[in-house]
Design an enzyme around this catalytic site. Structure first.
Site, PDB file in Angstrom:
ATOM      1  N   LEU A  75      -0.808   9.771   4.759  1.00 33.91           N
ATOM      2  CA  LEU A  75      -2.056   9.140   4.313  1.00 33.91           C
ATOM      3  C   LEU A  75      -2.919  10.033   3.433  1.00 33.91           C
ATOM      4  CD1 LEU A  75      -3.036   7.284   7.625  1.00 33.91           C
ATOM      5  CD2 LEU A  75      -1.791   6.380   5.662  1.00 33.91           C
TER       6      LEU A  75
ATOM      7  N   SER B 297       0.821  -1.211   0.000  1.00 37.38           N
ATOM      8  CA  SER B 297       0.000   0.000   0.000  1.00 37.38           C
ATOM      9  C   SER B 297       0.859   1.267   0.000  1.00 37.38           C
ATOM     10  CB  SER B 297      -0.893  -0.012   1.239  1.00 37.38           C
ATOM     11  OG  SER B 297      -1.628   1.189   1.316  1.00 37.38           O
TER      12      SER B 297
ATOM     13  N   CYS C 200       0.215   3.176  10.730  1.00 34.96           N
ATOM     14  CA  CYS C 200       0.940   4.254  10.062  1.00 34.96           C
ATOM     15  C   CYS C 200       1.608   5.159  11.083  1.00 34.96           C
ATOM     16  CB  CYS C 200       0.010   5.086   9.190  1.00 34.96           C
ATOM     17  SG  CYS C 200       0.943   6.362   8.319  1.00 34.96           S
TER      18      CYS C 200
ATOM     19  N   ALA D 111       6.951  10.619   4.954  1.00 31.62           N
ATOM     20  CA  ALA D 111       5.917  11.092   5.881  1.00 31.62           C
ATOM     21  C   ALA D 111       4.805  11.694   5.029  1.00 31.62           C
ATOM     22  CB  ALA D 111       6.483  12.106   6.853  1.00 31.62           C
TER      23      ALA D 111
ATOM     24  N   GLY E 188      11.499  -4.297   2.292  1.00 32.67           N
ATOM     25  CA  GLY E 188      12.791  -4.274   1.615  1.00 32.67           C
ATOM     26  C   GLY E 188      13.019  -5.388   0.624  1.00 32.67           C
TER      27      GLY E 188
ATOM     28  N   ASN F   2      -6.799  -0.914   1.343  1.00 30.10           N
ATOM     29  CA  ASN F   2      -6.138  -0.634   2.611  1.00 30.10           C
ATOM     30  C   ASN F   2      -6.939   0.465   3.324  1.00 30.10           C
ATOM     31  OD1 ASN F   2      -4.252   1.027   4.344  1.00 30.10           O
ATOM     32  ND2 ASN F   2      -2.887  -0.666   3.841  1.00 30.10           N
TER      33      ASN F   2
HETATM   34  C1  FMN Z   1       5.957   6.450   0.050  1.00 28.86           C
HETATM   35  C2  FMN Z   1       5.302   5.385   0.882  1.00 28.86           C
HETATM   36  C3  FMN Z   1       3.951   5.485   1.181  1.00 28.86           C
HETATM   37  C4  FMN Z   1       3.323   4.502   1.959  1.00 28.86           C
HETATM   38  N1  FMN Z   1       1.988   4.607   2.221  1.00 28.86           N
HETATM   39  C5  FMN Z   1       1.362   3.636   2.926  1.00 28.86           C
HETATM   40  C6  FMN Z   1      -0.042   3.672   3.118  1.00 28.86           C
HETATM   41  O1  FMN Z   1      -0.744   4.577   2.644  1.00 28.86           O
HETATM   42  N2  FMN Z   1      -0.614   2.678   3.852  1.00 28.86           N
HETATM   43  C7  FMN Z   1       0.117   1.638   4.372  1.00 28.86           C
HETATM   44  O2  FMN Z   1      -0.464   0.739   5.008  1.00 28.86           O
HETATM   45  N3  FMN Z   1       1.450   1.557   4.166  1.00 28.86           N
HETATM   46  C8  FMN Z   1       2.088   2.525   3.466  1.00 28.86           C
HETATM   47  N4  FMN Z   1       3.440   2.427   3.244  1.00 28.86           N
HETATM   48  C9  FMN Z   1       4.204   1.292   3.811  1.00 28.86           C
HETATM   49  C10 FMN Z   1       4.409   0.177   2.788  1.00 28.86           C
HETATM   50  O3  FMN Z   1       3.166  -0.367   2.363  1.00 28.86           O
HETATM   51  C11 FMN Z   1       5.289  -0.955   3.371  1.00 28.86           C
HETATM   52  O4  FMN Z   1       4.653  -1.513   4.496  1.00 28.86           O
HETATM   53  C12 FMN Z   1       6.670  -0.449   3.787  1.00 28.86           C
HETATM   54  O5  FMN Z   1       7.139   0.519   2.890  1.00 28.86           O
HETATM   55  C13 FMN Z   1       7.708  -1.585   3.869  1.00 28.86           C
HETATM   56  O6  FMN Z   1       7.880  -2.232   2.638  1.00 28.86           O
HETATM   57  P1  FMN Z   1       9.047  -1.864   1.567  1.00 28.86           P
HETATM   58  O7  FMN Z   1      10.330  -1.825   2.339  1.00 28.86           O
HETATM   59  O8  FMN Z   1       8.980  -2.920   0.534  1.00 28.86           O
HETATM   60  O9  FMN Z   1       8.700  -0.505   1.026  1.00 28.86           O
HETATM   61  C14 FMN Z   1       4.082   3.403   2.466  1.00 28.86           C
HETATM   62  C15 FMN Z   1       5.448   3.294   2.138  1.00 28.86           C
HETATM   63  C16 FMN Z   1       6.055   4.261   1.362  1.00 28.86           C
HETATM   64  C17 FMN Z   1       7.526   4.111   1.023  1.00 28.86           C
END
Ligand code: FMN
Length: 304
Positions: free
Chosen positions: A73, A21, A130, A70, A244, A99
């Site tokens: 949402l 998400s 979040c 940051a 990651g 989500n």
């Molecule tokens: C720019 C950005 C926006 C995100 N927005 C949301 C969000 O709206 N809702 C949510 O549940 N997680 C959000 N996440 C978290 C990701 O879904 C994920 O849990 C987190 O980035 C770890 O995974 P990754 O290392 O593959 O990015 C966001 C992450 C990033 C980098």
């Protein structure tokens, strides 16, 4: 061909590869470059009852092996989502998970109740985790609040009810158990780790919100550890590993630690083609290991 299908609660997925998400828009934006038919599901940006503008900029800062965000949402709100986004999402050749985020049990419930009747929606990922909003974490850090929230949502939906957990807790297993006791079909983890970066020349924080969520390869060992702990604490509950993942071997770590599926997030920004490669690379690795199904790999961590 090895079998990549997996089941999360009531939902059967073609492959165990999902989008995280917030890193994949509302799901449709990437369709010109990503073969969505090879994904198990897309997960939308977090949706709240009312539209949110998000936090002041800068909202993103690069870090070693990752990034801080940051965003806060930012989203279009429930009614606009139903009117503007759902018709497009209904056309996608894969499942759609929404989500959901809220400041209260009632706000989460309003979204689940409204979307339960929409055929285009196959399930919910309940974002209790979040770190970039004022009341983002109550449900992620207090087991009783987490259990109460999931218990209130459970009767509202027959669709997949998956709860997304935060790593910013003392013991993630306690919160995971609370979500399962409340009636969660599945758990996804992890959301971002709370972090901060300072520009030493200006002595100001690099993010407008001061703190932000760390994602990308830097957090992978933390995420794998969390998946391992939750798999031990909640046997029988499917886990979706996040954090990651940038290569097939990263994804394999999660399956071996106990995840039934994985989500790809930050990697979508620098290598969106990875989502096209990952299902085939999983196939290839399983075939090489003479495994006929991804399910045979889940939770096979050896301790001998
Ligand atoms: C720019 C950005 C926006 C995100 N927005 C949301 C969000 O709206 N809702 C949510 O549940 N997680 C959000 N996440 C978290 C990701 O879904 C994920 O849990 C987190 O980035 C770890 O995974 P990754 O290392 O593959 O990015 C966001 C992450 C990033 C980098």
């Amino acid at each position: 061909m090895p079998d990549l299908s997996v089941t999360l609660g009531p939902l059967a997925l073609k492959t165990p590869v999902l989008t995280a998400s917030g890193t994949f828009g509302y799901g449709c934006e990437y369709s010109p470059i990503v073969d969505l038919a090879r994904l198990g599901a897309v997960i939308t940006k977090s949706l709240s009852v009312h539209p949110r503008e998000g936090n002041a900029s800068p909202r993103i800062s690069e870090t070693p092996a990752g990034m801080l965000n940051a965003i806060g949402l930012e989203n279009c709100g429930l009614e606009s989502f139903v009117a503007q986004r759902l018709p497009e999402l209904a056309q996608l050749p894969t499942h759609v998970l929404v989500n959901v985020v809220g400041n209260s049990v009632e706000e989460y419930a309003t979204i689940c109740r409204r979307l339960e009747k929409e055929e285009a929606v196959d399930g919910f990922e309940i974002n209790i985790s979040c770190p970039n909003v004022k009341y983002g974490c109550r449900f992620a850090t207090e087991p009783a609040d987490c259990r109460g929230l999931v218990r209130a949502l459970r009767p509202l939906t027959k669709k997949l009810l998956m709860v997304k957990l935060s790593p910013n807790v003392t013991d993630i297993a306690v919160i995971a158990r609370a979500a399962v006791e409340g009636g969660a079909d599945a758990l996804s983890l992890i959301n971002t780790l709370l972090g901060m970066a300072v520009d030493v020349n200006t002595r100001r924080p690099r993010l407008g919100y001061v703190t932000g969520g760390l994602s990308g390869p830097a957090i992978r060992p933390v995420a794998v550890r969390c998946v391992h702990q939750v798999a031990q604490a909640c046997p029988g509950t499917p886990i979706v590993g996040i954090g990651g993942i940038r290569t097939v071997y990263d994804a394999l770590e999660f399956f071996i630690a106990g995840a039934s599926a994985v989500q790809v997030g930050t990697t979508n920004y620098l290598d969106p083609d990875f989502l096209n490669r990952l299902p085939g690379e999983l196939d290839g690795w399983l075939a090489q290991e003479k495994l006929s199904s991804i399910k045979e790999l889940v939770g096979t961590l050896r301790r001998d």
